[in-house]
Design a protein around this motif. Structure first.
Motif, short mmCIF file in Angstrom:
data_model
loop_
_atom_site.label_atom_id
_atom_site.label_comp_id
_atom_site.label_asym_id
_atom_site.label_seq_id
_atom_site.Cartn_x
_atom_site.Cartn_y
_atom_site.Cartn_z
N ALA A 153 21.62 -68.26 17.37
CA ALA A 153 22.05 -69.51 18.07
C ALA A 153 20.90 -70.62 17.84
CB ALA A 153 22.33 -69.58 19.33
N GLY A 154 21.52 -71.89 17.74
CA GLY A 154 20.52 -72.93 17.16
C GLY A 154 20.27 -73.19 15.86
N LEU A 155 21.03 -72.33 14.97
CA LEU A 155 21.04 -72.81 13.51
C LEU A 155 22.44 -73.09 13.23
CD1 LEU A 155 19.37 -69.40 12.05
CD2 LEU A 155 18.27 -71.77 12.63
N ASP A 156 22.81 -74.34 12.79
CA ASP A 156 24.02 -75.02 12.95
C ASP A 156 24.11 -75.72 11.19
OD1 ASP A 156 25.01 -74.51 15.43
OD2 ASP A 156 23.35 -75.96 16.14
N VAL A 157 25.28 -75.87 10.95
CA VAL A 157 25.74 -76.51 9.60
C VAL A 157 26.55 -77.80 10.11
CG1 VAL A 157 27.20 -76.38 7.69
CG2 VAL A 157 25.75 -74.22 8.16
N VAL A 158 26.19 -78.98 9.88
CA VAL A 158 26.63 -80.16 10.31
C VAL A 158 27.25 -80.90 9.24
CG1 VAL A 158 24.91 -80.12 12.35
CG2 VAL A 158 24.58 -81.41 10.36
N GLY A 159 27.22 -80.71 8.13
CA GLY A 159 27.70 -81.53 7.16
C GLY A 159 26.73 -82.33 6.28
N ASN A 160 27.03 -83.04 5.25
CA ASN A 160 26.02 -83.48 4.36
C ASN A 160 25.65 -84.77 4.86
OD1 ASN A 160 28.33 -82.40 2.15
ND2 ASN A 160 26.15 -81.92 1.56
N TRP A 161 24.14 -85.03 4.45
CA TRP A 161 23.53 -86.25 4.68
C TRP A 161 23.35 -87.15 3.47
CZ3 TRP A 161 19.64 -82.43 6.53
CH2 TRP A 161 20.02 -81.73 7.85
N TRP A 162 23.79 -88.24 3.41
CA TRP A 162 24.00 -88.98 2.19
C TRP A 162 22.78 -90.05 1.86
CZ3 TRP A 162 26.92 -86.30 -0.34
CH2 TRP A 162 28.38 -85.72 0.18
N ALA B 268 8.66 -69.59 16.77
CA ALA B 268 9.81 -70.82 16.79
C ALA B 268 11.21 -70.05 16.80
CB ALA B 268 9.63 -71.48 15.39
N GLU B 269 11.41 -69.11 16.16
CA GLU B 269 12.61 -68.18 16.06
C GLU B 269 12.90 -67.64 17.46
OE1 GLU B 269 12.05 -65.52 13.14
OE2 GLU B 269 12.30 -66.68 11.34
N ALA B 270 11.71 -67.24 18.12
CA ALA B 270 12.16 -66.60 19.49
C ALA B 270 12.38 -67.73 20.48
CB ALA B 270 10.85 -65.80 20.04
N ALA B 271 11.93 -68.82 20.20
CA ALA B 271 12.03 -70.12 21.25
C ALA B 271 13.65 -70.90 20.86
CB ALA B 271 10.86 -70.81 21.26
N GLY B 272 14.16 -70.21 19.90
CA GLY B 272 15.35 -70.66 19.39
C GLY B 272 15.24 -72.14 18.92
N TRP B 273 14.16 -72.16 17.93
CA TRP B 273 13.89 -73.57 17.27
C TRP B 273 15.11 -74.04 16.72
CZ3 TRP B 273 12.49 -74.96 12.11
CH2 TRP B 273 12.06 -76.41 11.89
N PRO B 274 15.45 -75.42 17.04
CA PRO B 274 16.87 -75.70 16.44
C PRO B 274 16.81 -76.29 14.97
CG PRO B 274 16.22 -77.70 17.75
CD PRO B 274 14.84 -76.25 18.14
N VAL B 275 17.69 -75.82 14.11
CA VAL B 275 17.60 -76.45 12.82
C VAL B 275 18.97 -76.62 12.64
CG1 VAL B 275 17.26 -75.70 10.33
CG2 VAL B 275 15.83 -74.61 12.01
N LEU B 276 19.25 -77.80 11.99
CA LEU B 276 20.73 -78.56 11.55
C LEU B 276 20.41 -78.26 9.93
CD1 LEU B 276 21.04 -81.62 13.78
CD2 LEU B 276 21.61 -79.36 14.08
N HIS B 277 21.80 -77.97 9.29
CA HIS B 277 21.60 -77.74 7.98
C HIS B 277 22.68 -78.88 7.21
CE1 HIS B 277 20.23 -73.82 9.18
NE2 HIS B 277 19.79 -73.81 8.00
N GLY B 278 22.06 -79.75 6.59
CA GLY B 278 23.16 -80.69 5.87
C GLY B 278 23.69 -80.43 4.69
N PHE B 279 24.41 -79.53 4.98
CA PHE B 279 25.55 -79.24 3.60
C PHE B 279 26.80 -78.89 4.44
CE2 PHE B 279 23.02 -75.19 4.45
CZ PHE B 279 23.99 -74.46 4.72
N SER B 280 27.91 -78.84 3.58
CA SER B 280 29.12 -78.92 4.25
C SER B 280 29.69 -77.35 4.35
CB SER B 280 30.42 -79.56 3.42
OG SER B 280 31.50 -79.31 3.97
N GLU B 281 30.38 -76.74 5.50
CA GLU B 281 31.05 -75.60 5.33
C GLU B 281 32.23 -75.42 4.40
OE1 GLU B 281 30.67 -73.15 9.13
OE2 GLU B 281 31.33 -75.00 9.83
N THR B 282 32.68 -76.68 4.09
CA THR B 282 33.61 -76.48 2.82
C THR B 282 33.05 -75.77 1.83
OG1 THR B 282 34.65 -78.70 3.43
CG2 THR B 282 34.88 -78.01 1.06
N LEU B 283 31.73 -75.82 1.52
CA LEU B 283 31.10 -75.26 0.17
C LEU B 283 30.50 -74.00 0.79
CD1 LEU B 283 30.72 -75.52 -2.68
CD2 LEU B 283 28.48 -76.55 -2.05
N LEU B 284 30.08 -74.01 1.91
CA LEU B 284 29.10 -72.83 2.36
C LEU B 284 29.33 -72.62 3.87
CD1 LEU B 284 27.16 -70.44 1.68
CD2 LEU B 284 25.33 -71.86 2.18
N PRO B 285 30.29 -71.62 4.49
CA PRO B 285 30.28 -71.65 5.97
C PRO B 285 29.16 -71.02 6.47
CG PRO B 285 32.17 -70.56 4.51
CD PRO B 285 31.17 -70.96 3.55
#
Length: 423
Positions: free
Chosen positions: A220-229, A196-213
């Motif tokens: 590539a493919g690991l993104d921080v997008v902001g919280n899910w409420w 999965a890592e070699a294929a660039g499996w996409p992962v979105l992270h539901g927290f804010s860069e305000t707290l954790l950049p």
């Protein structure tokens, strides 16, 4: 409509944010099913989503993704590993039952992802990771379960790789069983993860860069997008008893420990009431799994005990929030723009507590183990005074809330889903 299966397992904080994700996807025209534990079926259906059952009682065995330890397990690493592996084994069968031939996309929490990869392979469908905590190794910080203490860039990365190997070990038995059931050739969790890592499996992270950049050394493919409420009805209001209590005096302090501290409600309730009175502030205690209550504190008219109340509705009316620093409650406190008194218990909680303190929106963490006796009362009272009096934390908390208000975490999920479905 495109059929999406969203899977999440664990405590309320591990599941509730995905109701907000599911509701956003449903509004965008997708047919969304959320597979989780029976306890959350009312919440899932209230959000307008189809419910499918995942086995295991979240109060008895907690997720094995590194974000929580099995509640009530005997002390010792081997005992914890056995309990977590048993949870995962049971979960694997439920995941296979939840996925059907009509599913076109799998959305996977951190707990369910190591199992979901096999379902995606067997059904020939894409998948997307939706994680509430960071898992990928980085030099920027140590793994969340390490307590927030940095070991330096090389040490952090090494410990991050080790934590993934521990997770692989937890899922080994469930992987063998699930792949055999699905008719897939044998493969270890580590092999599947590396693919999965070699294929660039996409992962979105539901927290804010305000707290954790986002770490600069993530692939590539690991993104921080902001919280899910967590979803709640647009016209939802606080219960009348809560509204009346808020109107009867100055803003109270919220105290709750979520799914932590089972069975300690009477002791903690008495300690909390004494600390509130010593600090000269009113309080709202949320019972949670601990059964926290002011009922055993004589004359506690300045303290209200509540059950499940949406934090999004309650927290903005408080002077400060005291909690265990699970990822969801941490975000809710930031969103409300009020200071936090972090009382971490285990797993990822010391990590988030440290992040809050470093951001200047919280007092120094007060470990849960220190909430005992007269010393515990004094420590909590001191922290309450710090959180509710000095203006600096309030200013920084309001600034953090303003930044969070500009983010659209569920919108980012919807955009990514559209890209995956059209590719």
């Amino acid at each position: 409509m495109p059929k999406i299966l969203l899977t999440a397992a664990g405590s309320y904080g591990d599941v509730a944010p995905y109701t907000g994700v599911g509701a956003r996807l449903r509004a965008a025209g997708h047919d969304v099913t959320l597979a989780t534990h029976d306890a959350y079926e009312p919440l899932v259906r209230a959000a307008g989503l189809e419910f499918r059952r995942l086995p295991a009682d979240p109060r008895g065995r907690r997720p094995a993704d590194g974000t929580a330890a099995p509640e009530g397990a005997p002390p010792g690493r081997r005992a914890l590993m056995r309990r977590a592996a048993a949870f995962v084994e049971e979960l694997g069968g439920g995941m296979a039952d939840a996925a059907d031939d009509g599913t076109e996309l799998l959305l996977l929490s951190a707990t369910t992802a190591p199992l979901g990869h096999h379902l995606a392979e067997a059904h020939g469908i894409p998948s997307l990771g939706l994680f509430l905590v960071p898992q990928a190794p980085t030099g920027d910080f140590a793994p969340v379960v390490s307590g927030g203490r940095s070991l330096g860039r090389r040490g952090n990365r090494a410990l991050g790789r080790l934590s993934l190997r521990v997770i692989d070990r937890l899922y080994a038995g469930a992987t063998r069983t699930l792949r055999a059931r699905l008719g897939l050739p044998p493969a270890t969790p580590a092999t599947v993860r590396r693919r999965a890592e070699a294929a660039g499996w996409p992962v979105l992270h539901g927290f804010s860069e305000t707290l954790l950049p986002r770490p600069a050394d993530w692939r590539a493919g690991l993104d921080v997008v902001g919280n899910w409420w967590p979803w709640h009805a647009p016209d939802a209001q606080l219960p009348p008893a809560v509204r009346d209590f808020l109107a009867a005096g100055p803003p109270p302090v919220f105290i709750g420990f979520g799914s932590m501290a089972g069975g300690e409600g009477e002791r903690l309730g008495e300690l909390a009431v004494r600390a509130l009175r010593r600090a000269g502030v009113r309080g709202i205690l949320q019972s949670g799994w601990a059964g926290l209550s002011a009922a055993h504190a004589p004359g506690a008219d300045d303290v209200l005990t509540v059950g499940e109340v949406p934090h999004a509705l309650l927290f903005p009316h408080t002077a400060a929030v005291v909690h265990h620093c699970g990822a969801g409650t941490t975000a809710a406190g930031l969103r409300a723009g009020v200071p936090t008194v972090p009382v971490p218990v285990t797993a990822d909680q010391p990590f988030w507590a440290a992040r809050l303190a470093a951001s200047g929106v919280a007092t120094a963490p007060l470990p849960f183990a220190h909430l005992t006796g007269e010393t515990g009362v004094a420590r909590l009272a001191h922290a309450l005074t710090q959180a509710t009096t000095g203006p600096e934390r309030h200013t920084r908390a309001r600034a953090a809330a303003a930044r969070l208000a500009t983010e659209d975490g569920t919108g980012a999920v919807a955009e990514t889903v559209d890209r995956l479905m059209s590719s």
